[in-house]
Design a protein around this motif. Sequence first.
Motif, mmCIF file in Angstrom:
data_model
loop_
_atom_site.group_PDB
_atom_site.id
_atom_site.type_symbol
_atom_site.label_atom_id
_atom_site.label_comp_id
_atom_site.label_asym_id
_atom_site.label_seq_id
_atom_site.Cartn_x
_atom_site.Cartn_y
_atom_site.Cartn_z
ATOM 1 N N UNK A 152 -24.120 -36.250 8.696
ATOM 2 C CA UNK A 152 -24.165 -35.797 10.077
ATOM 3 C C UNK A 152 -23.772 -34.326 10.171
ATOM 4 N N UNK A 153 -24.293 -33.673 11.198
ATOM 5 C CA UNK A 153 -23.947 -32.271 11.431
ATOM 6 C C UNK A 153 -22.497 -32.160 11.884
ATOM 7 N N UNK A 154 -21.882 -31.022 11.610
ATOM 8 C CA UNK A 154 -20.491 -30.804 12.005
ATOM 9 C C UNK A 154 -20.336 -30.672 13.508
ATOM 10 N N UNK A 155 -21.361 -30.150 14.164
ATOM 11 C CA UNK A 155 -21.305 -29.928 15.610
ATOM 12 C C UNK A 155 -22.421 -30.685 16.311
ATOM 13 N N UNK A 156 -22.128 -31.228 17.486
ATOM 14 C CA UNK A 156 -23.138 -31.942 18.264
ATOM 15 C C UNK A 156 -24.192 -30.992 18.828
ATOM 16 N N UNK A 157 -23.881 -29.695 18.823
ATOM 17 C CA UNK A 157 -24.816 -28.723 19.396
ATOM 18 C C UNK A 157 -25.921 -28.318 18.423
ATOM 19 N N UNK A 158 -25.806 -28.706 17.161
ATOM 20 C CA UNK A 158 -26.815 -28.307 16.172
ATOM 21 C C UNK A 158 -28.123 -29.059 16.419
ATOM 22 N N UNK A 159 -29.277 -28.384 16.337
ATOM 23 C CA UNK A 159 -30.574 -29.042 16.572
ATOM 24 C C UNK A 159 -30.814 -30.213 15.615
ATOM 25 N N UNK A 160 -30.438 -30.029 14.343
ATOM 26 C CA UNK A 160 -30.565 -31.113 13.363
ATOM 27 C C UNK A 160 -29.218 -31.828 13.292
ATOM 28 N N UNK A 161 -29.146 -33.040 13.835
ATOM 29 C CA UNK A 161 -27.845 -33.706 13.882
ATOM 30 C C UNK A 161 -27.591 -34.604 12.667
ATOM 31 N N UNK A 162 -28.616 -34.765 11.837
ATOM 32 C CA UNK A 162 -28.431 -35.519 10.587
ATOM 33 C C UNK A 162 -29.454 -35.030 9.573
ATOM 34 N N UNK A 163 -29.038 -34.932 8.327
ATOM 35 C CA UNK A 163 -29.953 -34.557 7.250
ATOM 36 C C UNK A 163 -29.807 -35.541 6.104
ATOM 37 N N UNK A 164 -30.911 -35.749 5.390
ATOM 38 C CA UNK A 164 -30.862 -36.635 4.239
ATOM 39 C C UNK A 164 -32.002 -36.348 3.290
ATOM 40 N N UNK A 165 -32.106 -37.188 2.289
ATOM 41 C CA UNK A 165 -33.134 -37.030 1.268
ATOM 42 C C UNK A 165 -33.539 -38.401 0.772
ATOM 43 N N UNK A 166 -34.839 -38.621 0.626
ATOM 44 C CA UNK A 166 -35.313 -39.896 0.114
ATOM 45 C C UNK A 166 -35.043 -39.987 -1.386
ATOM 46 N N UNK A 167 -35.239 -41.172 -1.943
ATOM 47 C CA UNK A 167 -35.032 -41.367 -3.382
ATOM 48 C C UNK A 167 -35.940 -40.461 -4.193
ATOM 49 N N UNK A 168 -37.089 -40.098 -3.629
ATOM 50 C CA UNK A 168 -38.036 -39.222 -4.327
ATOM 51 C C UNK A 168 -37.736 -37.745 -4.111
#
Length: 449
Positions: A180-196
């Motif tokens: 999760x993003x550190x701030x709620x104001x960030x446009x991207x609120x979560x980042x991840x990566x698939x197994x690939x």
Amino acid sequence: MRAFLCVKTPQLVSRVFSPAAAVRWGAAQSRFLCSSSPEETKSRPSMLRHLTTKLKATGPITVAEYMREVLTNPVTGYYVRNNMLGPDGDFITSPEISQIFGELLGVWIISEWMGAGRPKQLQLVELGPGKGSLASDVLRVMSQLRSVLGEASVSLHLVEVSPALSLLQAQNLTRNYSQEADSEDEPVYRRGETAAGLPVSWYRRLHDVPTGFSIFVAHEFFDALPIHKFQRTQKGWREVMVDIDPDNPDKLRFVVAPSPTLASSTLVQADERRDHVEVCAEGGIIVQQLSRRITEDGGAALIADYGHDGTKTDTFRGFKGHQLHDVLSSPGSADLTADVDFSYLRRMAGGGVACLGPVSQRSFLKNMGIDTRMQVLLRSCVDPSTRKQLISSYDMLTNPNKMGERFHFFSLLHHSRLAQPRKTDGLKLDKKKSPAPLPVAGFTELSIS
């Protein structure tokens, strides 16, 4: 490259599927609700209490505001606090019924990317991605057709307002490798990566998704957006509102506004012939955003939903316990939805893009080759139970009396996708002229020629 698509698009389908991964069967109903325990019900904040307090303070509210509160209120909203999808949730969607559905949409996405000239960047953007099942099936197609994609940079972008669903999507798509993003104001609120190793990003608004060539997918997204309801009266168009029942302060009712509202004065077309109209202004804004992005950056949008082409009137309804549910009863306990007016979306898209459809889900899937794929799967399947599930899922998706005619597909395309080649003068040959545009998968039956 485009000539290759004409021959190869049907063959893409045959390279994607495996019999063992052909079925994801949940239930034979398109939507259903699982009851909650009395303890859970007592502990939940009361949406009805919240609404009656609001109505006492402000007076009647629009149906659009009612839907927005009931579905997406950050504390008591139906979508925000519930995991409503799948056999253990409140309703089930086509991607949950069979993986074939999502995989065929994956083939559509790749075919449109090829039809656009194989851009170096491909952003897959899904609006309202549910559990992430559709995205997962599409990504599996892309993995199996990696040789077709070549060196193209592929990324997944999910527009999701529900924190609960975003967690579920992260579990399904990134195996919990998300942050999760550190701030709620960030446009991207979560980042991840698939197994690939494919990057996945979560946004609350379409506006925050980066620009670039994108294929947008919205499956059962527009039907849950807030609608305004209008009724023709002897004094002209009046908006339908929600108010407290004077005979029962714990009950809600519909009322007709005594005078024009801003919405009734601006959203109803002057040549409208129906006596009752539903207009999804928020859906119109989103389609305008999609149209502008496709015009400026290229790409396409595929919208699949309950819908009609400007013919229906009162379609606002709720679903609870396998049955239709009174939309004003026990707000927050059931799903609210209204059929998408594709004629309105077409009008709001404007002339910057080409619009195709709507076509029925039955027609779209058959054009995509679902019948051929089913024959291959059934020939390869020896387990009676799996065969039965395959046949049942196919019937649910394509039967006119089930999902086959209730759901429709609608697409926005860049005009260059359908542009005709320039004509030559006399016997002069133009060796650099581009080939004739190819049929758009799903909206036209493709065959190997």
